[in-house]
Design an enzyme around this catalytic site. Sequence first.
Site, mmCIF file in Angstrom:
data_model
loop_
_atom_site.group_PDB
_atom_site.id
_atom_site.type_symbol
_atom_site.label_atom_id
_atom_site.label_comp_id
_atom_site.label_asym_id
_atom_site.label_seq_id
_atom_site.Cartn_x
_atom_site.Cartn_y
_atom_site.Cartn_z
ATOM 1 N N GLY C 145 0.830 -1.189 0.000
ATOM 2 C CA GLY C 145 0.000 0.000 0.000
ATOM 3 C C GLY C 145 0.872 1.249 0.000
ATOM 4 C CB CYS C 146 0.256 4.667 -1.232
ATOM 5 S SG CYS C 146 -1.411 4.944 -0.603
ATOM 6 C CE1 TYR C 147 -1.473 8.168 4.000
ATOM 7 C CE2 TYR C 147 -3.276 6.663 3.563
ATOM 8 C CZ TYR C 147 -2.807 7.955 3.718
ATOM 9 O OH TYR C 147 -3.668 9.012 3.598
#
Lengths: 342, 342, 342, 342
Positions: C145-147
């Site tokens: 995921g990006c986070y």
Amino acid sequence: MAVRAAVAGASGYAGGELLRLLLAHPEVEIGALTGNSNAGQTLGALQPHLLPLAGRVLQETTPEVLAGHDVVFLALPHGQSAAVAEQLGPDVLVIDMGADFRLADAAAWEGFYGSPHAGTWPYGLPELPGARAALEGSKRVAVPGCYPTAVSLALFPAYAAGLAEPEAVIVAASGTSGAGKAPKPHLLGSEVMGSMSPYGVGGGHRHTPEITQNLSAAAGGPVSVSFTPTLAPMPRGILATCSAKATDGVTAESLRAAYEKAFADEPFVHLLPEDQWPATASVYGSNAVQVQVAHDTAAGRIIVISAIDNLTKGTAGGAVQSMNIALGLDETTGLTTIGVAP
Amino acid sequence: MAVRAAVAGASGYAGGELLRLLLAHPEVEIGALTGNSNAGQTLGALQPHLLPLAGRVLQETTPEVLAGHDVVFLALPHGQSAAVAEQLGPDVLVIDMGADFRLADAAAWEGFYGSPHAGTWPYGLPELPGARAALEGSKRVAVPGCYPTAVSLALFPAYAAGLAEPEAVIVAASGTSGAGKAPKPHLLGSEVMGSMSPYGVGGGHRHTPEITQNLSAAAGGPVSVSFTPTLAPMPRGILATCSAKATDGVTAESLRAAYEKAFADEPFVHLLPEDQWPATASVYGSNAVQVQVAHDTAAGRIIVISAIDNLTKGTAGGAVQSMNIALGLDETTGLTTIGVAP
Amino acid sequence: MAVRAAVAGASGYAGGELLRLLLAHPEVEIGALTGNSNAGQTLGALQPHLLPLAGRVLQETTPEVLAGHDVVFLALPHGQSAAVAEQLGPDVLVIDMGADFRLADAAAWEGFYGSPHAGTWPYGLPELPGARAALEGSKRVAVPGCYPTAVSLALFPAYAAGLAEPEAVIVAASGTSGAGKAPKPHLLGSEVMGSMSPYGVGGGHRHTPEITQNLSAAAGGPVSVSFTPTLAPMPRGILATCSAKATDGVTAESLRAAYEKAFADEPFVHLLPEDQWPATASVYGSNAVQVQVAHDTAAGRIIVISAIDNLTKGTAGGAVQSMNIALGLDETTGLTTIGVAP
Amino acid sequence: MAVRAAVAGASGYAGGELLRLLLAHPEVEIGALTGNSNAGQTLGALQPHLLPLAGRVLQETTPEVLAGHDVVFLALPHGQSAAVAEQLGPDVLVIDMGADFRLADAAAWEGFYGSPHAGTWPYGLPELPGARAALEGSKRVAVPGCYPTAVSLALFPAYAAGLAEPEAVIVAASGTSGAGKAPKPHLLGSEVMGSMSPYGVGGGHRHTPEITQNLSAAAGGPVSVSFTPTLAPMPRGILATCSAKATDGVTAESLRAAYEKAFADEPFVHLLPEDQWPATASVYGSNAVQVQVAHDTAAGRIIVISAIDNLTKGTAGGAVQSMNIALGLDETTGLTTIGVAP
């Protein structure tokens, strides 16, 4: 004795801005709030910036709910106002923020909106010649579109004074709230931030016949309008860049004099000093219109630029201003010329 | 009888916001406006959104110009307020929007600001325990910093109620107006649009000792503060995300109850319904504070998030609120909890 | 001989960014493009920035369409990847940009996603200890995921080096593209411009267990994570502000040394010089990660801040980087550390 | 054998964008970088998005420093290029990104720029009739202004085909990077976010004579130009809305056919499908030009709208494209038509 006001369509941007203004209006008491698809929800969930109304619950838009008010504002999708207005009775002041009653030309209405023409009501742009008188005491008001407000105020003095040839070219940039609150892919923040884009190019925008109507009335004859709206990466504001060929003998001085005269007594329209140009940020949240003019001698054109807040002077502020006139209140009650900046 | 107010530093963002609010204040008459480098210019050129004051000319900041007012607001660079305040006499209400008189700890002042400590004035955050009483009738007020306003209101109830361990971790995002109007390369629109960036990381921001002071007072003992400010691509607003380890026995219910109690009678602080979170857009241009709390049981922390407008509640609105209290006016006079959105 | 790649989900933001990168990849030939609700439309209408593919028509996401490629990228809604992947055969490199195969803990998956756990694939964040080796030659990759990308790269060196207590506090700001292209009211430009707001507060965000997994692996024991994501008014970018209590004996020098060592050979992670802080604008459109560290001695915490482009290194760039490793290509092929700024 | 390139003025926006493109150019080796006021600083501090050059130190702009390169790009303030160019010798390819050598009309130059006319160099807009041939093998190139690029490409086909009357009306919106990196109050993020504003109204903008020159050349006779630039709240991009009265007999079909023909072989200019309009976001960071045309039969006008990235095709991309032609490389080397979106 307070003016009791209902708002049909309280969940959208126009309705929200209207409530923001009415909350600050010393003569108005806010009555019923309706919103069909959102009926049953609290306003706090839908308009979280309106804290004093956070606990109010939206109702269905029915004649019963709207009954018993002195003023009913209609912030409904185009084409839905006529049916609601009919049921409200002749003594209630009905202020339509939609397009239904703006156009006098039934054919233009039907061409651009595709439904039968509902009629024509006094036009809520009091700065236009004759408009203020028509609003006084009226029980019906058609609030202008946001672009026609910005453009008509920019150009009518030139046409009224015979300074412009009857072919206007207008390019206007609008903040995204003008496109409403219904979620559409091209209105996503990801799409609009960092982007300018045109739409309705080539005469296709529904505000074109309204602009034509206003400028032609000012000119006393037909004015052709080339109007290109663009979507700008900001929530609010319209900057309208308007031009036309100057008629013979126009000078920078005669141009400026015409605008000084046209707006001398207007509480909301402000012709800027000669070295200053409008910016939408300066009218953010205010009912003010900033205007500046130039005479391009090389191109032989006059250029007039106006800035408004599309939701305030362009919609809800214009509606409140018209309400004040219709009810015989001071025209500026509850409205301000002070923007929120930076 | 109107309260006559002067504003020293009328050309900046804090001064402009103050004038926006004072123009809407029914008890205030706006007197002298000063601004050293801009003295001689019209306000219309510097603050084009304040149309009613467009013709006013800025004067030099001198004792003579500031004399004869009931209230003098100082919106000056840090470290310049003391010299001006000394010359104003003990009977004038002086409201300092700079940092000079916020800190009680002279060593902390000197460490962060690098100049001698000028003193400590009653602190203009009336929602803090004991603060309102100290402001009543006072002739001197130190308006809090914008970040300390957002953070202290978010966390003091938890510390006052013993719900949080004394190690607070705060990350806050601020709009660019918090950095002022002096042009610097990193504040250019080209740089900030589309960018988030931190600054003053690791305890270096000048608001850290002020936050520490407020939270320690609420806790009745020292609270350590890890504070990271970030610059966000928006003109206004602060979103403060604040957390600390929960003390033993804290529950979601006890946490919420403490906040409901703390803000029950506060006109400007609004604890949101349980399913709603603050957004800076909702308090744009308003004096409201939106707060929400959560108990993260997995991490054993309480999280409190607040949103304010850094220029309104965070600066000029806080100043007007404090003025109202100091003068014995209704605390909410001239202020609103209604934001300008979208 | 070109690597032939298909993209399932080519109409969304992740798919569009992937295509942008693949168009610049010298070893890749773009094959089938699919998108269920948009099947039959041209890519030019859906992704107007990808001019070289403007005439390509989206197909249905079926095994037949996806057959015959060396690599299939899945940019599908969470929970839909497993069914598609099953049909692709063991010899095709399948790179899942969704969440389906990221978590090792089936209970955590089911708690946060509400569906049965599909399994665990090699994790496409090669900078993590051991991750690169697991990707080499793999036929299945779970893109992070990006986070988790931004946060794990910021904190793993501190945990791996024993410099941080196992309670991390993270506040991250993301651009709106992280929320996808499906139109929702709170993602409208009118709503997000000028606004910062949190969501998934208190441990509720689906990226929390993924961050916990990565940091715990680095620490060699459980790390608790307090994670608060916020939505920022920009299209792209993540700024992650991460902190934890420093373990005994940590100094600014030992902290910096650990990060210099961790990233010394990494082509995409850049530890900034000591006086410079990350900004999302600097990594706009690039696969770079900018990192900076600080030791707050007063608060006894280490603070690590990272900036990435959520769509590039946070999604599509991470996918391409993983593909390169899995296929035995140079890891940096087709990727850049050069941002588009201002 | 690599082309060795120096960049004079590497610290500004044009210089930074040029370096971004040159870093991706397979035939170019980046040599000396200069910047007077910033000489001695690292590029990492000034252009933090250009990680591969972070350690490079800016030098003074002297003949010695610029010597020994195949190409020298001048990204200097207007009026400074001639003196530097003189010292570079006739065999070096000198590409001026300033205005000094764009205008053929010395009187127009002196009227708009207030200094003696330095001369006229081959004009770096290869899509104009005859321009490409003049660039081939040339050792001197004058890169067009950003507005003239957008406007000339939009309108020259209509004038070349005799479809438009010789009075063009142009309103263009530009991102703030067009105004440069020197900090000025009106360019602060606080001022530009949320605001549209015009400048140089009435023919005063320096790009007016350049537009006039290009359109008149295409028309084979004088074209008058009314040009109004506006500043838009975005870092990059120009949207140019251009119109003129249609000549007799023009139809939507003949208009479109003229544009299809004009751009049929152009690698960077893309006439969009009939139902699609340009958006600046689609060309972000790319060298592409998106164009669309409309025939407004009611107003009797043709409307042509173009979108470019002002820093790429409008400045640095145009410079690289011209360099490619001058050096005999493939015109598209190192350039892309793929934008970074959303």
